[in-house]
Design a protein around this motif. Sequence first.
Motif, PDB file in Angstrom:
ATOM      1  N   ASP A 171      -4.231  -6.377   8.099  1.00 36.27           N
ATOM      2  CA  ASP A 171      -4.449  -5.076   8.743  1.00 36.27           C
ATOM      3  C   ASP A 171      -5.545  -4.279   8.068  1.00 36.27           C
ATOM      4  N   ARG A 172      -5.639  -4.457   6.776  1.00 36.63           N
ATOM      5  CA  ARG A 172      -6.529  -3.615   6.015  1.00 36.63           C
ATOM      6  C   ARG A 172      -7.951  -4.150   5.917  1.00 36.63           C
TER       7      ARG A 172
ATOM      8  N   PRO B  11       0.817  -1.214   0.000  1.00 38.93           N
ATOM      9  CA  PRO B  11       0.000   0.000   0.000  1.00 38.93           C
ATOM     10  C   PRO B  11       0.857   1.273   0.000  1.00 38.93           C
ATOM     11  N   SER B  12       0.288   2.340  -0.534  1.00 31.03           N
ATOM     12  CA  SER B  12       1.065   3.574  -0.735  1.00 31.03           C
ATOM     13  C   SER B  12       1.469   4.245   0.582  1.00 31.03           C
ATOM     14  N   SER B  13       0.865   3.807   1.716  1.00 29.73           N
ATOM     15  CA  SER B  13       1.242   4.385   3.012  1.00 29.73           C
ATOM     16  C   SER B  13       2.541   3.779   3.556  1.00 29.73           C
TER      17      SER B  13
ATOM     18  N   LEU C 253       8.251   2.733  -8.067  1.00 32.43           N
ATOM     19  CA  LEU C 253       7.997   3.213  -6.701  1.00 32.43           C
ATOM     20  C   LEU C 253       8.120   4.736  -6.641  1.00 32.43           C
ATOM     21  N   PRO C 254       7.110   5.436  -6.080  1.00 30.72           N
ATOM     22  CA  PRO C 254       7.241   6.883  -5.930  1.00 30.72           C
ATOM     23  C   PRO C 254       8.426   7.211  -5.004  1.00 30.72           C
ATOM     24  N   PRO C 255       9.241   8.211  -5.341  1.00 29.48           N
ATOM     25  CA  PRO C 255      10.460   8.508  -4.583  1.00 29.48           C
ATOM     26  C   PRO C 255      10.212   8.737  -3.089  1.00 29.48           C
ATOM     27  N   ASP C 256       9.055   9.318  -2.743  1.00 27.05           N
ATOM     28  CA  ASP C 256       8.817   9.625  -1.322  1.00 27.05           C
ATOM     29  C   ASP C 256       8.526   8.384  -0.482  1.00 27.05           C
ATOM     30  N   ARG C 257       8.498   7.203  -1.119  1.00 23.34           N
ATOM     31  CA  ARG C 257       8.336   5.970  -0.351  1.00 23.34           C
ATOM     32  C   ARG C 257       9.668   5.277  -0.099  1.00 23.34           C
TER      33      ARG C 257
END
Length: 280
Positions: free
Chosen positions: A272-273, A106-108, A138-142
């Motif tokens: 969890d989800r 997940p993106s979080s 993958l987005p860099p902020d992850r």
Amino acid sequence: EIALLGGDPINRFEVGQVEAIEQRRQLDIDLRQAIGRGELHLVYQPQVDLVTREMVGVEALMRWTHPTHGPVPPAIFIPLAEETGYIAELGRWALAAACRDCAAWPSSILVGVNVSPAQLRLTDVLGDVAEALKSSGLPPDRLDLELTEGTFVETLAETQDLMQALRRMGVQVSLDDFGTGYSALSYLTTLPLDKIKIDQSFVKQIGTPADDALLHGIIDLCRRLGKKTLAEGIETDEQARQLAQWGCQTGQGYLFGKPADSIVITRMLADDRQPLESRA
Ligand code: C2E
Ligand code: MG
Ligand code: MG
Ligand code: MG
């Protein structure tokens, strides 16, 4: 007799020393084949929000299963690879594998990848990161790169430039094992760091008044400087509660989970989800 240059004379080479050198040489040869033979894999240790106890990220940790010796601890093969320079290849492999695995979560969820000082000296880390992000999507902020204090002692100016470049790409940068080794407080104020990972030696001392004062102070200082904090090596609920009370945001340790295969993490995240009512 052998005398070390400018050092203390040593009487003779111990047979054990010769064997140790030969073993290291062989281990180096074996390690250089480990990627190609599929003997390396990454395990992931959960990182949680200390208030909600929800998983917010994982740290990627390398594992090597030697064909005859079995599991070789990172404390053995990482320093060996740092000395021989092979850490450049290992590090590139880890970045690619960690980004690929995390892209399916997940993106979080962030993924922390360890980068050793030697990698920065030997290889184009910026290029390796860009390539790993591109091929995984993958987005860099992850992606969260974990650098140790040794990095800054060796090459402060160059490393600061690299850190700025990484942050311009959108990648996060953490200071790993804070509180061990050199521990200059000036690193906290001068370096462009997103997060401080407080070493597990501090967490182990929780309950001793002087150490508590120091740890509470460090967490407070980080907060005032706008740095996120993560405490490593949390093993008891008491430690987790105390750290949360002091304002430490996130934590990692056997209390929340040991390093596990990516499949296990995928399952944990899926569980969890699930909406509460669908749980048995
Ligand atoms: P690190 O980056 O500080 O990683 C945390 C270490 O603490 C891991 O050991 C982890 O298994 C262990 N740990 C986590 N929670 C607990 C706990 O509650 N109690 C205790 N006693 N230990 C805990 P590991 O996996 O053996 O890795 C050791 C070190 O090897 C790492 O320390 C890191 O410096 C290095 N390393 C591992 N993988 C890589 C990698 O891919 N690249 C590089 N450059 N270094 C790596
Ligand atoms: Mg680390
Ligand atoms: Mg650490
Ligand atoms: Mg460590």
